[in-house]
Design an enzyme around this catalytic site. Sequence first.
Site, PDB file in Angstrom:
ATOM      1  N   LYS A   1       0.849  -1.194   0.000  1.00  9.80           N
ATOM      2  CA  LYS A   1       0.000   0.000   0.000  1.00  9.80           C
ATOM      3  C   LYS A   1       0.882   1.240   0.000  1.00  9.80           C
ATOM      4  CE  LYS A   1      -1.561  -1.866   3.705  1.00  9.80           C
ATOM      5  NZ  LYS A   1      -2.238  -2.183   4.957  1.00  9.80           N
TER       6      LYS A   1
ATOM      7  N   THR B   1      -8.343   8.608   9.032  1.00 15.29           N
ATOM      8  CA  THR B   1      -7.663   7.443   8.450  1.00 15.29           C
ATOM      9  C   THR B   1      -7.408   6.359   9.497  1.00 15.29           C
ATOM     10  OG1 THR B   1      -5.562   8.529   8.895  1.00 15.29           O
ATOM     11  CG2 THR B   1      -6.458   8.764   6.661  1.00 15.29           C
TER      12      THR B   1
ATOM     13  N   GLY C   1      -7.470   3.185  11.384  1.00 10.84           N
ATOM     14  CA  GLY C   1      -7.975   1.828  11.109  1.00 10.84           C
ATOM     15  C   GLY C   1      -8.086   1.466   9.642  1.00 10.84           C
ATOM     16  N   THR C   2      -7.460   2.286   8.776  1.00 13.13           N
ATOM     17  CA  THR C   2      -7.587   2.016   7.333  1.00 13.13           C
ATOM     18  C   THR C   2      -7.034   0.637   6.960  1.00 13.13           C
ATOM     19  OG1 THR C   2      -7.206   4.361   7.050  1.00 13.13           O
ATOM     20  CG2 THR C   2      -7.151   3.041   5.068  1.00 13.13           C
ATOM     21  N   GLY C   3      -5.852   0.305   7.506  1.00 11.62           N
ATOM     22  CA  GLY C   3      -5.201  -0.967   7.147  1.00 11.62           C
ATOM     23  C   GLY C   3      -6.018  -2.165   7.621  1.00 11.62           C
ATOM     24  N   CYS C   4      -6.505  -2.080   8.881  1.00 10.48           N
ATOM     25  CA  CYS C   4      -7.334  -3.180   9.424  1.00 10.48           C
ATOM     26  C   CYS C   4      -8.559  -3.375   8.533  1.00 10.48           C
ATOM     27  CB  CYS C   4      -7.857  -2.851  10.818  1.00 10.48           C
ATOM     28  SG  CYS C   4      -6.595  -2.471  12.020  1.00 10.48           S
TER      29      CYS C   4
END
Length: 733
Positions: free
Chosen positions: A390, A424, A426-429
Amino acid sequence: MSIDLSLYLVTDPVLCGERGVVDVVREAVAGGVGIVQLRDKTATDAQIVDQLIELSDVIDARAALVVNDRLDAALEARARGARVDGVHLGQSDTSVERARELLGPDAIIGLTANTAAHLDAVRALPPGTVDHLGVGVIRPTDTKPDHPAPLGIEGFRAFAELSELPCVAIGGVGIDDVEALRDAGAAGIAVVSALCAADDPRTEARAFRRRWRGAASVPRVLSIAGSDPSGGAGIQADLKSIGANGGYGMAAITALTVQNTQGVRAVHVPPADFLRAQLDALSVDIDIDAVKIGMLADAAVIRTVTAWLDDARPPIVIVDPVMVATSGDRLLEEDAEHALRDLLRRADLVTPNLLELAVLADTVIADSWPAAIADAERLSADIGVAVLIKGGHLGGDQSPDAFVDATTATVQQFPGTRIDTDATHGTGCSLSSALATQRALGKEWPQAVIAAREWLRESLRAGAELQVGRGHGPIDHFAGSRARGGIDTSPTRDEVVTQWWEHISAIRADIDELPFVRALADGTLDRGAFTHYLAQDALYLSGYARVLADAARLAPTAKEQAFWANSAHGSIVGELELHAQWLTPDEGVSDGTFSATPSPTTTAYLDHLRSSAYGGDYAQLIAALLPCFWLYTDLGLRLGEGHFGDFARSMTHPYASWLRTYADESFAEATQQAIEYVASAAAASDGEGRMRMLRAFEASARHELAFFAEPLRHESCVSALSRSSAAPEAKMV
Ligand SMILES: Cc1ncc(COP(=O)(O)OP(=O)(O)O)c(N)n1
Ligand SMILES: Cc1nc(C(=O)O)sc1CCOP(=O)(O)O
Ligand SMILES: [Mg+2]
């Protein structure tokens, strides 16, 4: 114990081969088999007792265990401490009354039955003597050479309708029969060869279970992650993300954090044994379709999850390696990083941000997109697993992602402009659990990434409006469904078939990859295989025409009635032209008599269509009829557009005139009309009706796949039919 008859394994020592019955049973039970019958016609009673004791140990109460024929062995094994739940008896075996008397009221007693007289005899027994019936054979099978006449799906349906007891379908049952048998009233399906001879009985059992649950079933996705009480990240975000993407979310908590939108204040890690207990409680009970793994806290937790993955082997595993906070702080000790690397090798996809990628690839943080991709390729090669890298941390006005798989030399990039927002958290989770859900819905990786990214971008854009907290606020996981006025359970007329088309994307991709389709497109297809295909097509069209006529009979308006009747006529014309122009005397017609017989694949497809017609549900029937229109038109279109190369346009292509029939304009128009009628029927149906339609539609698409795959699987048939005459012009329906 309540018995789950839906997938019933009957063992066969020869078909299990060298790996042995015990191994096959262990794997099949792990894949979701609910009842196992030990069936061994040559073993002595003493050997059966020993096998029952071993199987009881291996099954460990996760499925029921019964034995075929041998009541005495069941009693002896019980006396020696084995958990043997009951017996399956045939019409000429020990009486079921005697079995009930000796095994007691809680035992499971199954009885073979397939005639009206058998049903009368069961009715005359004291209530509770028999629990269920084994009804077959559905199709001819070599596994039981002395089998009675096949019932077919319709024969089974008629029998099940008369029976007061649950009926398990047995005999020649394959995975493509699952939906039709379930819809015909089966309480379950019993298989021998489909699991005993499978390369991987666990995966095959899972596939059967999934088909039983239905194409439109909601995938069960487990998040193994830490808790974020502010709800923006961790398991709270995962559960929202899974739900918003159409899954059923579950969570096993690895750690509790004290956290808000401004940062993490403390972490509490419960004992690793407690985590293992959570995971085991889920995997012994629930078919888990995908797992997303997030924060793992320490080495003991990581090793616990690794060991559980080895035991449970869930079909899809995505690891979001939560190691480095956005602030740059390392969230894992060094020994934990080592254990994590070991865990990553068990994943199907790893989704690091640039900071985590640098740690995992043992390098500095990439300062350009090409450098990030190169690091991802190195990591993917090292762990043998695909990586979704990412680019969000690179800065600038772009925020690209890339799917990198060194094992297949794939680098697929997903460009995107940066969404200007502070929300943003918690975007990855959220992205990784959306991906797990999209993949569990059946999409291939690129399509899963596209769908998850689209959802994430919509949720990111809307996040700021939530106004949660003073720091980096969360994304709005339900922005999409909120904008559409609620969770999208009743899509519009146009949406419905678009979603269905997307739903069968994996089947469509499989069709494209079939050696038959490839060779047909480039002209290298063996003449015999082509002729076999045409002969089966002619047989299919004749049956298809009759089912189209059923649709005409059931149609609610004169216009629709005329459309299906015309299509039936077109189908017959197509069949006659196949005979007249393609299936020349050389190719399977002698003295004007067509000699081919329907293959099992053709029969199964027609059985499915007929069973869709049988219930009189017009919407379900036309959904089942649609793939034959749509898949051929789509194939014709893409052949014409050169999707498979330029071959089909070449003058020397031996099948060019045949391929042109796929792109026939009037057929394309008919396809459009069929889509519209199906879409209208779907929009007018309730949720359950749409579900039935989707199941019928998907099953037909699978039959189409099998139909295209068959000619090159039947080498012997192909060579018997092989001829070398040139092909004249023909027209598809
Ligand atoms: C679930 C199930 N149904 C039917 C049978 C067949 O039993 P039977 O008729 O006794 O034939 P054999 O299996 O003994 O050859 C079965 N085993 N299981
Ligand atoms: C054991 C058995 N009983 C049958 C019945 O109809 O009673 S058919 C059968 C064998 C089924 O094997 P397969 O799944 O390999 O076709
Ligand atoms: Mg028997």
